[in-house]
Design a protein around this motif. Structure first.
Motif, short mmCIF file in Angstrom:
data_model
loop_
_atom_site.label_atom_id
_atom_site.label_comp_id
_atom_site.label_asym_id
_atom_site.label_seq_id
_atom_site.Cartn_x
_atom_site.Cartn_y
_atom_site.Cartn_z
N MET A 136 0.79 -1.12 -0.11
CA MET A 136 -0.06 0.18 0.05
C MET A 136 0.91 1.20 -0.01
O MET A 136 1.75 1.32 0.88
N VAL A 137 0.47 2.23 -0.86
CA VAL A 137 1.43 3.54 -0.83
C VAL A 137 0.84 4.47 0.02
O VAL A 137 -0.26 4.74 0.34
N ALA A 138 1.80 4.87 0.87
CA ALA A 138 1.43 5.75 2.09
C ALA A 138 1.26 7.25 1.10
O ALA A 138 1.65 7.70 0.21
N GLN A 139 0.19 7.74 1.78
CA GLN A 139 -0.29 9.06 1.27
C GLN A 139 0.52 10.19 1.99
O GLN A 139 1.08 10.06 3.15
N VAL A 140 0.56 11.11 0.89
CA VAL A 140 1.58 12.33 1.60
C VAL A 140 0.84 13.48 2.03
O VAL A 140 -0.56 13.72 1.45
N ASP A 141 1.12 14.15 3.30
CA ASP A 141 0.29 14.84 3.95
C ASP A 141 0.51 16.19 3.11
O ASP A 141 1.62 16.85 2.90
N PRO A 142 -0.58 16.71 2.58
CA PRO A 142 -0.65 18.08 1.63
C PRO A 142 -0.22 19.28 2.53
O PRO A 142 0.30 20.04 1.96
N LEU A 143 -0.23 19.13 3.69
CA LEU A 143 0.11 20.14 4.50
C LEU A 143 1.53 20.12 5.17
O LEU A 143 2.04 20.66 6.36
N ALA A 144 2.39 19.17 4.66
CA ALA A 144 3.69 18.78 5.29
C ALA A 144 4.36 20.14 5.06
O ALA A 144 4.50 20.80 3.90
N GLY A 145 5.07 20.48 6.32
CA GLY A 145 6.15 21.97 6.08
C GLY A 145 5.21 23.03 6.64
O GLY A 145 5.82 23.92 6.53
N LEU A 146 4.07 22.95 6.67
CA LEU A 146 3.26 23.94 7.12
C LEU A 146 3.72 24.81 8.38
O LEU A 146 3.86 25.94 8.37
N ASN A 147 4.26 24.06 9.25
CA ASN A 147 5.11 24.52 10.58
C ASN A 147 6.39 25.47 10.29
O ASN A 147 6.94 25.92 10.94
N GLU A 148 7.04 24.96 9.18
CA GLU A 148 8.21 25.50 8.76
C GLU A 148 8.12 26.92 8.22
O GLU A 148 9.28 27.50 8.17
N VAL A 149 7.01 27.44 7.84
CA VAL A 149 6.79 28.64 7.34
C VAL A 149 6.78 29.73 8.46
O VAL A 149 6.15 29.48 9.47
N GLU A 150 7.46 30.56 8.26
CA GLU A 150 7.54 31.83 9.46
C GLU A 150 6.24 32.59 9.21
O GLU A 150 6.27 33.93 9.01
#
Length: 411
Positions: free
Chosen positions: A1-15
């Motif tokens: 099964m292919v793991a789904q990518v979080d579309p909001l990955a990196g949200l907390n890295e934005v200042e």
């Protein structure tokens, strides 16, 4: 099964605290982006309204708009996303602001890039101005630093505008897959979005042209026709869109005529009688809010298309349009139709001109005769009719027009 990518990955890295939207620091953006994934429809709706009013406020874009566009594009592409069609609408707003202003001529992206480059060249002067404002308003600490870091806020076209546009454009190759969505509303929305990116036309026009051969849904096919008219060359549009002028569905005929009018204006060629007749008929078409193109104001868009091809309108066409003024679906549509009529009846006139009422041509008399009853029923300080007349060289009162029509003009 292919793991789904979080579309909001990196949200907390934005200042986000150092970015701005219409109401100040963009610290509230992450929570609203997360809320777009809620299972509660009311929560999603509230988040989208808040985001739209802040990062695309009245069509403006801000430093927070580009990163929001990147995350919204990922949400659109995520398989589990709900309200995908609304997110596509939002992505279009992030890219181009108020889309009504981009039609029927399309997005002038080359002009935008030139204007943004000029603004970028003035960065230091803008920062100096922001510094003076911050000092006058007693801004201190982080609040002062926030505005000095964001000198382009409130400008119509700036590097922030281009960054948001390019963020959506970067996702276009993947978004194009939605042209094959099983949901017609998604196909319609993504087709229209694609039409806003003329720089990508070499890659996207073949996709749009393919949809013309297979699309069966009325709204989706109309959106595809509009996109083709915005992106493809005049000859290609003529070859592919003309056959839809005979479609049984009025909305599809309007889409084809709109595309062909755009091709005609771009190539300085006659649009042909069927195109003109369909657009004239469409000026009184009921609004279609679900279509979303030009907010569903079909009559308004038809009037703007007619204005772009006014050199090919006959006196009979202009009289026909004038007689339709009372039948328009809304005052908004009527105002655009009035501009189209006046620009056709008084060619070459503008606010610097001064039309002589005692030498009106018969078609001009007919137009003013059709305007007068509407002006009487719209006799308020908010009336847009005097301004519309002035834009076309008619800086005169209603009583002066009545007197001129009573005595008559000369051909």
């Amino acid at each position: 099964m292919v793991a789904q990518v979080d579309p909001l990955a990196g949200l907390n890295e934005v200042e986000w605290e150092w970015l701005v939207h219409a109401y100040g620091a963009a610290k509230d953006v992450p929570a609203n982006l997360r809320a777009l994934r809620s299972r509660d429809a009311q929560v999603r709706h509230a988040a989208l309204i808040h985001l739209g009013s802040s990062v695309t406020h009245q069509g403006s874009r801000y430093s927070a708009s580009a990163p929001v566009a990147r995350f919204v594009a990922e949400l659109v592409l995520a398989p589990e996303t709900l309200d995908r069609e609304r997110l596509l609408d939002f992505l279009c707003a992030l890219a181009v602001g108020i889309d009504n202003d981009r039609l029927p001529t399309g997005v002038p992206i080359a002009e935008w890039r030139d204007e943004a480059a000029q603004v970028e060249a003035e960065r230091e002067a803008l920062i100096a101005g922001a510094t003076e404002w911050a000092d006058s308003e007693m801004k201190r600490g982080r609040e002062r630093e926030l505005w000095l870091r964001n000198p382009f806020s409130g400008l119509a076209t700036s590097p922030d505008t281009i960054a948001a546009y390019d963020a959506a454009r970067d996702a276009l190759p993947r978004l194009g897959r939605l042209l094959g969505s099983h949901r017609s509303v998604e196909r319609a929305r993504v087709a229209y979005l694609i039409g806003m990116f003329p720089e990508s036309a070499a890659r996207t026009v073949p996709l749009i042209a393919e949809r013309l051969d297979v699309e069966t849904d009325e709204h989706a096919l109309t959106a595809v026709l509009i996109a083709h008219g915005l992106l493809a060359g005049p000859s290609a549009t003529l070859a592919r869109a003309a056959r839809f002028l005979d479609d049984q569905r009025p909305l599809v005929r309007w889409g084809a005529a709109t595309a062909l009018a755009r091709a005609s204006a771009a190539d300085s060629r006659s649009p042909g009688r069927p195109t003109i007749d369909i657009l004239i008929e469409s000026t009184v078409h009921p609004d279609v809010p679900d279509l979303r193109i030009h907010d569903g104001w079909i009559g308004s868009y038809a009037a703007k298309s007619l204005a772009s091809i006014r050199h090919w309108l006959t006196a009979a066409d202009i009289r026909n349009l004038a007689d339709r003024l009372p039948l328009t679906a809304s005052s908004f549509n009527r105002d655009h139709l009035l501009d189209a009529i006046l620009s056709s009846a008084f060619p070459g006139a503008d606010h610097a001109a001064n039309i002589t009422l005692d030498r009106l041509k018969p078609v001009q008399q007919h137009v003013l005769g059709a305007v007068l009853p509407i002006w009487k029923s719209d006799d308020s300080w908010m009336s847009t009719i005097p301004g519309a007349l002035a834009r076309h060289g008619l800086t005169c009162s209603r009583s002066e027009i009545e007197a001129a029509l009573t005595t008559g003009g000369t051909a």
